[in-house]
Structures are given as structure tokens and as C-alpha cells.
Write a protein that holds these residues in place. Structure first.
Motif, mmCIF file in Angstrom:
data_model
loop_
_atom_site.group_PDB
_atom_site.id
_atom_site.type_symbol
_atom_site.label_atom_id
_atom_site.label_comp_id
_atom_site.label_asym_id
_atom_site.label_seq_id
_atom_site.Cartn_x
_atom_site.Cartn_y
_atom_site.Cartn_z
ATOM 1 N N VAL A 54 -5.375 -4.247 2.687
ATOM 2 C CA VAL A 54 -4.847 -4.556 4.020
ATOM 3 C C VAL A 54 -5.834 -5.438 4.777
ATOM 4 O O VAL A 54 -5.448 -6.410 5.440
ATOM 5 N N SER A 87 -5.373 2.988 6.191
ATOM 6 C CA SER A 87 -4.833 1.658 5.880
ATOM 7 C C SER A 87 -3.827 1.210 6.934
ATOM 8 O O SER A 87 -3.749 0.021 7.259
ATOM 9 N N PHE A 119 -4.403 6.418 3.081
ATOM 10 C CA PHE A 119 -3.160 5.807 3.532
ATOM 11 C C PHE A 119 -3.119 5.708 5.058
ATOM 12 O O PHE A 119 -2.728 4.675 5.612
ATOM 13 N N TYR A 132 0.305 3.851 -2.813
ATOM 14 C CA TYR A 132 0.048 5.267 -2.507
ATOM 15 C C TYR A 132 1.049 6.174 -3.232
ATOM 16 O O TYR A 132 0.669 7.187 -3.834
ATOM 17 N N VAL A 191 -2.884 -6.330 -4.315
ATOM 18 C CA VAL A 191 -2.470 -4.917 -4.277
ATOM 19 C C VAL A 191 -2.352 -4.359 -5.685
ATOM 20 O O VAL A 191 -2.778 -3.223 -5.964
ATOM 21 N N VAL A 209 0.833 -1.209 0.000
ATOM 22 C CA VAL A 209 0.000 0.000 0.000
ATOM 23 C C VAL A 209 0.869 1.261 0.000
ATOM 24 O O VAL A 209 0.514 2.269 -0.619
ATOM 25 N N TRP A 231 -5.815 -3.667 -7.093
ATOM 26 C CA TRP A 231 -6.404 -2.447 -6.531
ATOM 27 C C TRP A 231 -5.713 -1.201 -7.073
ATOM 28 O O TRP A 231 -6.325 -0.131 -7.147
ATOM 29 N N SER A 244 -13.356 0.903 3.847
ATOM 30 C CA SER A 244 -12.978 -0.030 2.785
ATOM 31 C C SER A 244 -14.039 -0.139 1.697
ATOM 32 O O SER A 244 -13.793 -0.718 0.641
ATOM 33 N N LEU A 255 -6.832 1.589 -0.963
ATOM 34 C CA LEU A 255 -5.763 1.586 0.018
ATOM 35 C C LEU A 255 -6.116 0.775 1.259
ATOM 36 O O LEU A 255 -5.235 0.188 1.893
#
Length: 399
Positions: free
Chosen positions: A344, A316, A313, A189, A270, A185, A273, A332, A340
């Protein structure tokens, strides 16, 4: 009489125009020193993080103990106690107290145990006993009890070994995967911020240099926007994949993770996303950047989107500690924050499959709406130069 000349130049299809713009964006950015340096820095950070993790894992040193007047029973007791404390121990026999004392002073051993089987055993250490004292004390006490029972004629049988049953067998794996996702993440980011700014800066550069007028003479605004987003998106995806491959290969090579399958699955999540997040934010940044004509004014229009990224961020990071908490669960599902937060939660085992499906659907709906609205704003404000164009004016100009 000669026939009229016919042009051999055939107009490009919309798909070809989009590919041309995308290719132009890729070739321009891939030669940019800032992009290359940024990519190298991210890879170095990932490798450095792996090396740091290896250093931490190998940071537990062996406890070295000198023994004067010991026996096999003393050595066995020390090794048994060390195993119970989950530490490594190295026992060395010394002939006399002087040699053992010198070894402690010179740092060759962490402690010296004198007369362990006697009435008053003594432990020599340089400063504080710490772990050495705990280890030796437990070993000597266990050895003394065994000796007293033996002297009393009591024969001990081997104690039963306790069977450990984990109520949540996947807990450690979830924590490990959550850490991997959190690192991913951080990269996600960074790339969303980086490529969102690339899109925004490219729009302003074209407006300020009037290049956009030439481009719009041969294509529609949506084709220019789609090509710009597609080109930079492919470049960002390629960079993300390279970083993922380096990270996975490094983690497996350094034996940082114990579940390679879980690691690869988390990395793929990840990356997926990232695709959704980039489509969302690239459209927002492009539409916002089209409202201004100078780089100096760019910060004022992209700040709201940047703040949303920062919030995502921060949440997350919190989600890694409490993936089933209210804050992590609600955010989420929020488009813009979900790219982000949800990876997780997934990695930590805090998200059900249907929650992921709902978050993806909401994100796709949001992307469709942002692309539609952002495309109208982009088209309505692209040819307006001079000052900052108001959002409503740009939106109504394309109706």
C-alpha cells in the motif's frame, strides 16, 4: 545357482519426495468444494467491485432544464455555467409556462426557467432547487451583467484562461494506485488466512489419522513440510494470479483506471508480497498445528498468527490514508506485517526504493529463521499424539 534378486525400485531423491508431497496437496485441494467455492466468491467480489465502481462513475445524471422565452445567449450562459460546475446540462425550449410546469411535475425536466432575460426571472422546481438552482442562478447573473455592460457600451474581451499547475502531478495517480493496492491487500489477506488454515488443517488431519507415521517411514520431516508448503503455495499463487488477471482485465475493460501501466505494476507488487507472506505464515501455521492432534484444539495454536495478520490488515487500511505516517512506516519493516503494509505504501508513493529493499531483506531473514525453527518444532512434535505438545518440548526433541 541363481543370483540374488535385485530390487528395481530406486529410492526417491529429496527433491522428488518434496514434489510428490506437493503434487498430493495440489490434487487434494483442487478437488475440494470449499476451495472452489471460495475461489469463485473472490472472483465474483472483484467483478462486483468493478461493476459498483462503474455505477458510481456513471452515477452523475444530466441536469435537464426547460427554458421559456429564452435565446441562444441564455442557452450559452447555462452551458458555460454547467461547464464551470463540472456537470452536464440539457436545455430544452418550451413555448409557454404551462407546458414547462407540466414537464417539471412529470419529472421530464429538473427545473423550468421562465423569462430568463426579464426583470424577474423565475425557476420552477419540484421540491428543492439544489444543483439546478446553483446552475441557473449563476447563468442568469452572468447573463445580466453582460447585458448591462453591453447596454452601457462597454465592450468586454475574452478573459484569460487560468493555467493550472499541479505541485504534485502524480497525486491522483498515487491515490488510484493505493486503492488498487488496498483491494489487492484484501485478497492477499484472505488468501494468506485461507492457505495458512489449509496447511494447519492438513497437518492435524495427518497426525490424527496416523498417516504421518507412514509418510515419515519414507521421508524426512522437513521434506514433508517443504512439500506441503510448496504445493499449497503454488496453488495459492495460481489463484492469486487468476484473480489479478481478472481484476486487471476488468478494470481496463470497464475503464475504471486511467493508468494501466501503474495498475499492472501495483498488482505485480502485491503478488510478489504474497509469495513472501505465504512462505512466512505457512511455516508458522504448520509448526503451530503440529503441536496438537485434534481439529478442536487447532484454533488455540494458530490464533496468535491470525491476530498478527488482522493487525497487518488494519494497519494497511490506515496506510492507504497516511502512507508516510509513523505507524505505516514502522510496521512496513516488521516481518509478518510488511507483506500487507508495504504494498500500500509503495502504491501510494510513500515508500522509497531502499525502504522496500530493507523490508524484503528483513522478511527473507525472518522466513529463514521461521523455517529453521518451525521445521524443528514440526519434526519434534509430528509423531507426538494425544494431547497438546509444548513448544519447548517439541523444539528440544529434535536437537
Amino acid at each position: 545357482m541363481t543370483a540374488p534378486a535385485h530390487s528395481d525400485v530406486t529410492p526417491h531423491s529429496p527433491a522428488q519426495l518434496v514434489r510428490l508431497v506437493a503434487g498430493r496437496e495440489v490434487s487434494t485441494r483442487i478437488r475440494d468444494k470449499g476451495f472452489l467455492i471460495g475461489s469463485a466468491v473472490l472472483i465474483v467480489l472483484i467483478v462486483g467491485l468493478l461493476v459498483f465502481q462503474v455505477a458510481i462513475n456513471s452515477g452523475s445524471e444530466t441536469t435537464r432544464i426547460a427554458v421559456v422565452g429564452g435565446s441562444e445567449a441564455v442557452t450559452g450562459a447555462l452551458e458555460t455555467q454547467a461547464e464551470a460546475l463540472d456537470v452536464d446540462v440539457q436545455v430544452t425550449e418550451y413555448d409557454d409556462e404551462g407546458a414547462a410546469r407540466t414537464a417539471v411535475e412529470d419529472g421530464d425536466v429538473d427545473g423550468a426557467l421562465l423569462d430568463p432575460a426579464g426583470a424577474r426571472p423565475e425557476l420552477l422546481v419540484e421540491n428543492d432547487g439544489g444543483q439546478v438552482e446553483t446552475l441557473v442562478q449563476g447563468a442568469v447573473q452572468g447573463l445580466s451583467i453582460s447585458q448591462q455592460l453591453a447596454d452601457a457600451g462597454v465592450q468586454l474581451t475574452s478573459p484569460p484562461e487560468v493555467e493550472v499547475v499541479a505541485l504534485d502531478a502524480d497525486a491522483d495517480a498515487d491515490v488510484e494506485a493505493a486503492v488498487v493496492a488496498l483491494v489487492g491487500v484484501v485478497v492477499l489477506y484472505s488468501l494468506l488466512i485461507l492457505f495458512g488454515q489449509f496447511v494447519a488443517q492438513g497437518v492435524v488431519e495427518e497426525k490424527s489419522s496416523r498417516v504421518v507415521e507412514l509418510l515419515l517411514a519414507t521421508m524426512r520431516p522437513w521434506q514433508l513440510l517443504a512439500g506441503k508448503i510448496l504445493g499449497l503455495g503454488l496453488l495459492g499463487l495460481g489463484q492469486m494470479v487468476v484473480i489479478a488477471v481478472v481484476g486487471v482485465a476488468g478494470a481496463l475493460a470497464f475503464d475504471v483506471v486511467e493508468l494501466p501501466g501503474r495498475l499492472i505494476g501495483t498488482v505485480v507488487t502485491v503478488v510478489a508480497w504474497f509469495v513472501l507472506g505465504y512462505a512466512f505464515y505457512a511455516s508458522v501455521f504448520a509448526a503451530a498445528a503440529s503441536l496438537v492432534s485434534r481439529q478442536e484444539d487447532l484454533g488455540s495454536v494458530i490464533t496468535p498468527a491470525s491476530i498478527v495478520l488482522v493487525v497487518g490488515f488494519v494497519v494497511s487500511v490506515q496506510a492507504a490514508q497516511d502512507p508516510t505516517g509513523s505507524l505505516a512506516t514502522v510496521t512496513s519493516f516488521v516481518p509478518g506485517l510488511s507483506p500487507l503494509v508495504m504494498p500500500v505504501r509503495q502504491a501510494a508513493g510513500g515508500a522509497a526504493w531502499w525502504e522496500v529493499a530493507v523490508a524484503v531483506v528483513l522478511m527473507l531473514v525472518a522466513i529463514a529463521a521461521i523455517v529453521r525453527i518451525g521445521g524443528r518444532v514440526y519434526a519434534g512434535a509430528l509423531l507426538r499424539t494425544g494431547g497438546k505438545v509444548k513448544f519447548r518440548e517439541a523444539l528440544s526433541a529434535e536437537r
